[in-house]
Motif scaffolding. Structure first.
Motif, PDB file in Angstrom:
ATOM      1  N   MET A   1       0.873  -1.002  -0.480  1.00  0.00           N
ATOM      2  CA  MET A   1       0.246   0.162  -0.296  1.00  0.00           C
ATOM      3  C   MET A   1       0.523   1.373  -0.060  1.00  0.00           C
ATOM      4  SD  MET A   1      -2.653   1.043   2.590  1.00  0.00           S
ATOM      5  CE  MET A   1      -3.363   2.695   2.963  1.00  0.00           C
ATOM      6  N   ALA A   2       0.129   2.503  -0.625  1.00  0.00           N
ATOM      7  CA  ALA A   2       1.304   3.227  -0.780  1.00  0.00           C
ATOM      8  C   ALA A   2       0.985   4.414   0.711  1.00  0.00           C
ATOM      9  CB  ALA A   2       1.030   4.398  -1.909  1.00  0.00           C
ATOM     10  N   ARG A   3       2.358   4.717   0.379  1.00  0.00           N
ATOM     11  CA  ARG A   3       2.130   5.710   1.912  1.00  0.00           C
ATOM     12  C   ARG A   3       1.044   7.151   1.961  1.00  0.00           C
ATOM     13  NH1 ARG A   3       8.090   5.176   3.596  1.00  0.00           N
ATOM     14  NH2 ARG A   3       7.997   3.577   5.702  1.00  0.00           N
ATOM     15  N   PRO A   4       0.457   8.355   2.192  1.00  0.00           N
ATOM     16  CA  PRO A   4      -0.197   9.179   2.332  1.00  0.00           C
ATOM     17  C   PRO A   4       1.496  10.224   1.858  1.00  0.00           C
ATOM     18  CG  PRO A   4      -0.397   8.107   3.933  1.00  0.00           C
ATOM     19  CD  PRO A   4      -0.104   7.728   3.764  1.00  0.00           C
ATOM     20  N   TRP A   5       0.288  11.039   0.658  1.00  0.00           N
ATOM     21  CA  TRP A   5       1.252  11.686  -0.079  1.00  0.00           C
ATOM     22  C   TRP A   5       1.091  12.914   0.139  1.00  0.00           C
ATOM     23  CZ3 TRP A   5       6.012  11.113  -1.753  1.00  0.00           C
ATOM     24  CH2 TRP A   5       6.703  12.718  -2.432  1.00  0.00           C
ATOM     25  N   PRO A   6       1.160  14.401   0.617  1.00  0.00           N
ATOM     26  CA  PRO A   6       0.662  15.701   1.065  1.00  0.00           C
ATOM     27  C   PRO A   6       0.420  16.400  -0.477  1.00  0.00           C
ATOM     28  CG  PRO A   6       3.440  15.764   1.149  1.00  0.00           C
ATOM     29  CD  PRO A   6       2.737  14.334   0.793  1.00  0.00           C
ATOM     30  N   ALA A  14      -2.309  33.021  10.543  1.00  0.00           N
ATOM     31  CA  ALA A  14      -2.896  33.876  11.847  1.00  0.00           C
ATOM     32  C   ALA A  14      -3.831  32.826  12.253  1.00  0.00           C
ATOM     33  CB  ALA A  14      -4.831  33.711  10.204  1.00  0.00           C
ATOM     34  N   ASP A  15      -3.733  31.542  12.437  1.00  0.00           N
ATOM     35  CA  ASP A  15      -4.236  31.102  13.477  1.00  0.00           C
ATOM     36  C   ASP A  15      -2.773  29.635  13.500  1.00  0.00           C
ATOM     37  OD1 ASP A  15      -3.787  28.762  11.747  1.00  0.00           O
ATOM     38  OD2 ASP A  15      -5.859  28.619  11.837  1.00  0.00           O
ATOM     39  N   LYS A  16      -1.805  30.202  13.046  1.00  0.00           N
ATOM     40  CA  LYS A  16      -0.372  29.498  13.370  1.00  0.00           C
ATOM     41  C   LYS A  16      -0.759  27.916  13.780  1.00  0.00           C
ATOM     42  CE  LYS A  16       1.968  33.170  16.538  1.00  0.00           C
ATOM     43  NZ  LYS A  16       2.597  33.899  15.473  1.00  0.00           N
ATOM     44  N   ARG A  17      -1.001  27.236  12.685  1.00  0.00           N
ATOM     45  CA  ARG A  17      -1.460  25.830  12.336  1.00  0.00           C
ATOM     46  C   ARG A  17      -0.520  25.555  11.514  1.00  0.00           C
ATOM     47  NH1 ARG A  17      -4.673  23.418  16.244  1.00  0.00           N
ATOM     48  NH2 ARG A  17      -5.697  24.687  17.115  1.00  0.00           N
ATOM     49  N   LEU A  18      -0.705  23.935  10.303  1.00  0.00           N
ATOM     50  CA  LEU A  18      -0.153  24.227   9.514  1.00  0.00           C
ATOM     51  C   LEU A  18      -1.312  23.360   8.981  1.00  0.00           C
ATOM     52  CD1 LEU A  18       1.454  22.979   6.889  1.00  0.00           C
ATOM     53  CD2 LEU A  18       2.370  21.617   8.521  1.00  0.00           C
ATOM     54  N   HIS A  19      -1.996  23.837   8.309  1.00  0.00           N
ATOM     55  CA  HIS A  19      -3.002  23.036   7.278  1.00  0.00           C
ATOM     56  C   HIS A  19      -2.207  22.122   6.483  1.00  0.00           C
ATOM     57  CE1 HIS A  19      -5.889  25.282   9.954  1.00  0.00           C
ATOM     58  NE2 HIS A  19      -5.452  26.466   9.532  1.00  0.00           N
ATOM     59  N   VAL A  20      -2.711  21.206   6.804  1.00  0.00           N
ATOM     60  CA  VAL A  20      -2.397  19.971   5.614  1.00  0.00           C
ATOM     61  C   VAL A  20      -3.294  19.368   4.803  1.00  0.00           C
ATOM     62  CG1 VAL A  20      -1.175  18.556   7.382  1.00  0.00           C
ATOM     63  CG2 VAL A  20       0.086  18.615   4.825  1.00  0.00           C
ATOM     64  N   ARG A  21      -3.127  18.841   3.435  1.00  0.00           N
ATOM     65  CA  ARG A  21      -3.871  17.742   3.512  1.00  0.00           C
ATOM     66  C   ARG A  21      -3.546  16.319   2.526  1.00  0.00           C
ATOM     67  NH1 ARG A  21      -8.911  17.564   2.327  1.00  0.00           N
ATOM     68  NH2 ARG A  21      -9.311  19.820   3.199  1.00  0.00           N
ATOM     69  N   PHE A  22      -3.535  15.277   2.952  1.00  0.00           N
ATOM     70  CA  PHE A  22      -2.687  14.000   1.554  1.00  0.00           C
ATOM     71  C   PHE A  22      -3.374  13.654   1.271  1.00  0.00           C
ATOM     72  CE2 PHE A  22      -0.214  15.074   5.786  1.00  0.00           C
ATOM     73  CZ  PHE A  22       0.448  14.394   5.478  1.00  0.00           C
ATOM     74  N   GLN A  26      -7.291  12.578   4.276  1.00  0.00           N
ATOM     75  CA  GLN A  26      -7.443  12.767   5.687  1.00  0.00           C
ATOM     76  C   GLN A  26      -6.825  14.658   5.284  1.00  0.00           C
ATOM     77  OE1 GLN A  26      -7.478  11.882   8.743  1.00  0.00           O
ATOM     78  NE2 GLN A  26      -8.083  10.198   7.269  1.00  0.00           N
ATOM     79  N   ALA A  27      -7.203  15.143   6.029  1.00  0.00           N
ATOM     80  CA  ALA A  27      -6.997  16.870   6.374  1.00  0.00           C
ATOM     81  C   ALA A  27      -6.145  16.572   8.471  1.00  0.00           C
ATOM     82  CB  ALA A  27      -7.530  17.525   5.902  1.00  0.00           C
ATOM     83  N   ALA A  94       1.008  11.608  10.794  1.00  0.00           N
ATOM     84  CA  ALA A  94       1.484  11.223  12.882  1.00  0.00           C
ATOM     85  C   ALA A  94       1.211  11.926  13.149  1.00  0.00           C
ATOM     86  CB  ALA A  94       3.342  10.081  13.295  1.00  0.00           C
ATOM     87  N   LEU A  95       2.242  13.336  13.265  1.00  0.00           N
ATOM     88  CA  LEU A  95       1.690  14.638  13.868  1.00  0.00           C
ATOM     89  C   LEU A  95       0.000  14.901  13.841  1.00  0.00           C
ATOM     90  CD1 LEU A  95       4.716  17.220  14.076  1.00  0.00           C
ATOM     91  CD2 LEU A  95       3.996  15.210  15.680  1.00  0.00           C
ATOM     92  N   GLY A  96      -0.025  14.810  12.550  1.00  0.00           N
ATOM     93  CA  GLY A  96      -1.819  15.504  12.289  1.00  0.00           C
ATOM     94  C   GLY A  96      -2.599  14.267  12.620  1.00  0.00           C
ATOM     95  N   GLU A  97      -2.535  13.218  12.947  1.00  0.00           N
ATOM     96  CA  GLU A  97      -3.685  12.692  13.646  1.00  0.00           C
ATOM     97  C   GLU A  97      -2.848  12.446  15.670  1.00  0.00           C
ATOM     98  OE1 GLU A  97      -1.930   8.463  11.718  1.00  0.00           O
ATOM     99  OE2 GLU A  97      -3.499   8.066  11.383  1.00  0.00           O
ATOM    100  N   ALA A  98      -1.653  12.519  15.970  1.00  0.00           N
ATOM    101  CA  ALA A  98      -2.137  13.094  17.301  1.00  0.00           C
ATOM    102  C   ALA A  98      -2.176  14.232  17.584  1.00  0.00           C
ATOM    103  CB  ALA A  98      -0.396  12.606  17.535  1.00  0.00           C
ATOM    104  N   ALA A  99      -2.577  15.446  16.631  1.00  0.00           N
ATOM    105  CA  ALA A  99      -3.151  16.179  16.948  1.00  0.00           C
ATOM    106  C   ALA A  99      -4.408  16.641  16.948  1.00  0.00           C
ATOM    107  CB  ALA A  99      -2.470  18.339  15.984  1.00  0.00           C
ATOM    108  N   ARG A 100      -5.269  15.408  16.398  1.00  0.00           N
ATOM    109  CA  ARG A 100      -7.126  15.254  16.609  1.00  0.00           C
ATOM    110  C   ARG A 100      -7.182  15.537  17.912  1.00  0.00           C
ATOM    111  NH1 ARG A 100      -8.270  11.794  11.350  1.00  0.00           N
ATOM    112  NH2 ARG A 100      -8.212  13.077   9.731  1.00  0.00           N
TER     113      ARG A 100
END
Length: 100
Positions: A1-6, A14-22, A26-27, A94-100
């Motif tokens: 299975m391929a790894r998620p790619w951003p 403005a909100d001091k966050r990285l918004h990332v979508r794979f 997943q976002a 992994a950081l994104g999943e943990a930040a949920r």
């Protein structure tokens, strides 16, 4: 299975966050503070097991720039001068999943 790619990386001051979508749909919104205190750099993580340093006082840290590293990571330049961590796509996921 391929790894998620951003698909998108948006560093929002403005909100001091990285918004990332794979590409698996997943976002995530990862606070800059989390990126800074969990930096994969040796300065934060140490050089071996049990050497991780506790980083505090980064609630208001900002991101000055982000530079691609090959096709596998991004180097984030924080406004407190820290710039040595290479954030791989797997690590950001992994950081994104943990930040949920």
């Amino acid at each position: 299975m391929a790894r998620p790619w951003p698909e998108t990386l948006d560093f929002s001051s403005a909100d001091k966050r990285l918004h990332v979508r794979f590409d698996d749909g997943q976002a995530f919104e990862i606070p800059f503070e989390t990126l800074r205190v969990e930096s994969p750099s040796a300065e934060v993580q140490g050089h071996g097991p049990g050497e991780k340093k506790m980083v505090t006082g980064k609630k208001n840290v900002g991101v000055r720039a982000a530079e691609p590293v090959g096709r596998y990571a991004v180097r984030i330049l924080f406004d407190d001068g820290h710039d040595s961590g290479l954030f791989t796509w797997d690590y950001l996921y992994a950081l994104g999943e943990a930040a949920r």
